[in-house]
Every structure is written in structure tokens, then in C-alpha cells.
Design a protein around this motif. Structure first.
Motif, PDB file in Angstrom:
ATOM      1  N   LEU A 161      74.922  40.229  83.418  1.00  0.00           N
ATOM      2  CA  LEU A 161      75.047  41.689  83.313  1.00  0.00           C
ATOM      3  C   LEU A 161      74.347  42.386  84.462  1.00  0.00           C
ATOM      4  CD1 LEU A 161      74.797  43.811  80.109  1.00  0.00           C
ATOM      5  CD2 LEU A 161      73.424  44.441  82.101  1.00  0.00           C
ATOM      6  N   GLY A 183      79.055  38.636  80.564  1.00  0.00           N
ATOM      7  CA  GLY A 183      77.934  39.517  80.842  1.00  0.00           C
ATOM      8  C   GLY A 183      78.106  40.234  82.174  1.00  0.00           C
ATOM      9  N   THR A 199      72.428  38.022  80.185  1.00  0.00           N
ATOM     10  CA  THR A 199      71.735  39.194  80.720  1.00  0.00           C
ATOM     11  C   THR A 199      71.656  39.137  82.240  1.00  0.00           C
ATOM     12  OG1 THR A 199      70.419  39.376  78.691  1.00  0.00           O
ATOM     13  CG2 THR A 199      69.595  40.516  80.647  1.00  0.00           C
ATOM     14  N   ILE A 243      78.831  42.662  74.626  1.00  0.00           N
ATOM     15  CA  ILE A 243      77.458  42.149  74.564  1.00  0.00           C
ATOM     16  C   ILE A 243      77.222  41.293  73.320  1.00  0.00           C
ATOM     17  CG2 ILE A 243      75.030  42.822  74.335  1.00  0.00           C
ATOM     18  CD1 ILE A 243      75.548  45.061  76.313  1.00  0.00           C
ATOM     19  N   GLN A 284      71.488  34.218  75.649  1.00  0.00           N
ATOM     20  CA  GLN A 284      71.177  35.613  75.963  1.00  0.00           C
ATOM     21  C   GLN A 284      70.685  35.797  77.391  1.00  0.00           C
ATOM     22  OE1 GLN A 284      70.278  33.885  73.319  1.00  0.00           O
ATOM     23  NE2 GLN A 284      70.045  35.114  71.459  1.00  0.00           N
ATOM     24  N   THR A 285      69.831  34.873  77.867  1.00  0.00           N
ATOM     25  CA  THR A 285      69.268  35.039  79.211  1.00  0.00           C
ATOM     26  C   THR A 285      70.327  34.910  80.304  1.00  0.00           C
ATOM     27  OG1 THR A 285      67.084  34.281  78.493  1.00  0.00           O
ATOM     28  CG2 THR A 285      67.567  34.176  80.850  1.00  0.00           C
ATOM     29  N   HIS A 307      76.000  37.141  73.279  1.00  0.00           N
ATOM     30  CA  HIS A 307      74.694  36.795  72.721  1.00  0.00           C
ATOM     31  C   HIS A 307      74.789  35.934  71.464  1.00  0.00           C
ATOM     32  CE1 HIS A 307      71.893  39.921  74.787  1.00  0.00           C
ATOM     33  NE2 HIS A 307      72.885  39.569  75.591  1.00  0.00           N
ATOM     34  N   GLY A 352      78.217  44.257  82.761  1.00  0.00           N
ATOM     35  CA  GLY A 352      77.383  44.975  83.705  1.00  0.00           C
ATOM     36  C   GLY A 352      78.185  45.889  84.611  1.00  0.00           C
TER      37      GLY A 352
END
Length: 313
Positions: free
Chosen positions: A298, A97, A295, A282, A291-292, A286, A101
Motif C-alpha cells: 500500500l 495492497g 501494508t 484492505i 498484513q505487513t 489482511h 495505495g
């Protein structure tokens, strides 16, 4: 699947039939992809000759050094897999992630925005200035769609795809998938140095090299988990970084020459990188329920790239 697998004549015919079927089902993508590949091969040949005969420009040498730094960073990350037998999936997703980013921020700050500025200066019109970048974004997307459709490789979620994938060893499917990541990164480095502007090229190349370290580690660990011996996994993951100097040569050639080639090339590189982030990176981060953390990674990568662009730009 045999490790020493060699395709026989009937199997080669099957691969050709699969490729023809892909071309028939995706004619628009095939046409755009074919034109893009032909042009890129011509650019690569021209720049390779310039390096051989010593007539290479400073921009070409800087781009090649930036691509070499990307390769070295990928190799460094891959070598770390010799010390780490495995990594917690949450940490791996967070690192990927982080890489995503940085790639997204680099596409915006170091490719799209300079491309629009160059287009505005060229056309003295904001609509046409941004339009040339949008055309580049579309071409970059077509290039990556073509590679995705017509190159046998393996997705983490959907598995093997592309014509003739069943004739390839699984390790080579991994290699082809990795190449889809590294080629546009190298192209972005090359494009960013095409006008000799260090304020564009330096932060972008630094960002890509930084994110190549966790990416190289993640790839090597994935290859190890698929059953490869440690050194084989490391060498394949490191070798995938060779696509970055190749991409750099393509990128600098793509953006030199005609005046509109620079903003167009920046758009192509941005489109290719955004495609990779959305289509590959991505979804990979995920798919394991993290996911958290992914993210948050990212956002951290995006913020770091913003700081690099401000400090080095």
C-alpha cells in the motif's frame, strides 16, 4: 449449486421478498441509492446518444479512452493468469495492497484536492468550497452502500450477501463483487476529464490503469482457484473491466453542466473509491496473516501515485 441453474417462479418470489426486506431494513440507504441510480442511468443514456450521433465533446471522448485503457489493463492482468497457475498468497496480498495505495492516493491528490480548489474558485469561500466536496463524498458512500446492500455478491471473509444471493451461481457472485470495484474507478476517470484538465485526468487515469493489472490478475487467479476453467476465469475477469468505460461515461456526465457539478462529482468519485478500498480491498489483503507485506505494498502504491501526480500533473 448447479452450473445450469434457472430460478423457478417460487424462487423468483423468494428473491423479490429478500429484496423488499432489504429495502425495509435500510430505508435511508435505499432512498439515496435509488436516486443515485436513476440519475446515473439518465446520464449514461445522454452520453451514449452523444457518442452515437457524433456530438460527443472532447472531454467525453477522453474519458471513454481512459475507461478503455482501464479495461485493457484489467484484461492484460487477467491474461497473465494463463501463464501463472497460482501465486503465493503473500505476493497476491502485496499486489492488492499496492492497488489500494494507488486508489487512496488518487482519491486524495487527483480528486479531493482538485475538487476543493474548484469549489473554492466557485464559491469564493473555503468552507463552502470544501463542503461541496464533502457532500459528494457522502453521496459516493451512499451509492456504494446501496450497491453493497442490494447487489448479490460475495465477500472474501463474510461470504455471499445481498438479496437472492442463494439463487445465483458462485461465479456470478464473483462478477458482481468485481463490478463494485471497477465502476467507481471508471467514474473517477470520467470526472477527472470533465473540465478537460489533463493535469487532473492523466495522472489519475494512469494510476488506475496501472493498479488494474495486478487487480485483474488477482481476480482471474481467484476465479481459477474456485474451480473455473482457465479461459473462463480470464474472460470473466477481463469482462469485469468493461464497467470502467461505462463508469467513465457516467462520471463525465455527472460533472458537466452546472458549475457546482464538477467539485461535487470529484467528491462522489473519491467517496466511492475510498469506500471500496476500506470495505473490500484492505480487509481482503489482511485476512491471510500478511498484513505487513500488504501494508508495504500500500505504501509503495501511494508513493508511486504521488510521483505520477507530480510528474504528470
Amino acid at each position: 449449486m448447479s452450473a445450469q441453474y434457472t430460478a423457478s417462479a417460487p424462487e423468483e418470489a423468494t428473491w423479490h421478498a429478500a429484496l423488499i426486506e432489504h429495502l425495509r431494513l435500510h430505508p435511508v440507504i435505499a432512498a439515496g441509492f435509488g436516486i443515485a441510480v436513476l440519475g446515473l442511468l439518465l446520464l449514461l443514456w445522454q452520453n451514449a446518444l452523444a457518442l452515437i450521433d457524433g456530438s460527443a465533446s472532447a472531454q467525453l471522448r477522453w474519458a471513454l479512452m481512459a475507461g478503455g485503457a482501464g479495461f485493457a489493463a484489467t484484461a492484460l492482468g487477467a491474461m497473465s493468469a494463463l501463464l501463472l497457475k497460482n501465486m503465493a498468497q503473500k505476493m497476491e496480498d502485496s499486489l492488492l495492497g499496492f492497488a489500494a495505495g494507488m486508489m487512496l492516493a488518487a482519491s486524495a491528490f487527483s480528486l479531493i484536492i482538485p475538487g476543493i480548489e474548484a469549489g473554492n474558485d466557485l464559491f469564493q469561500n473555503r468552507f463552502f468550497g470544501s463542503g461541496i466536496v464533502v457532500i459528494g463524498l457522502s453521496l459516493g458512500t451512499l451509492l456504494m452502500l446501496g450497491l453493497d446492500q442490494f447487489t448479490p455478491h460475495e465477500h472474501a471473509v463474510t461470504g455471499p450477501c445481498g438479496p437472492g444471493y442463494e439463487l445465483c451461481q458462485r461465479s456470478w457472485l464473483f462478477v458482481f463483487a468485481i463490478a463494485l470495484h471497477n465502476l467507481p474507478e471508471g467514474m473517477a476517470m470520467g470526472v477527472s476529464f470533465a473540465q478537460g484538465d489533463m493535469a487532473v485526468g492523466l495522472p489519475l487515469s494512469a494510476a488506475i490503469a496501472i493498479q488494474d493489472i495486478p487487480e485483474g490478475l488477482a481476480v482471474a487467479l481467484a476465479l481459477r482457484s474456485s474451480g473455473m476453467k482457465p479461459w473462463t476465469a480470464v474472460l470473466i475477469a477481463a469482462a469485469s473491466g468493461l464497467l470502467e468505460p461505462v463508469g467513465a461515461l457516467l462520471g463525465v456526465g455527472l460533472s458537466s453542466g452546472l458549475a457546482f457539478a464538477y467539485p461535487l462529482g470529484l467528491g462522489v468519485a473519491a467517496g466511492a473509491m475510498i469506500f471500496v478500498v476500506s470495505h473490500e480491498v484492505i480487509p481482503e489483503t489482511h485476512r491471510n496473516g500478511h498484513q505487513t507485506p500488504a501494508t508495504m505494498g500500500l505504501m509503495a502504491g501511494f508513493a508511486l501515485m504521488l510521483l505520477l501526480d507530480t510528474a504528470l500533473g
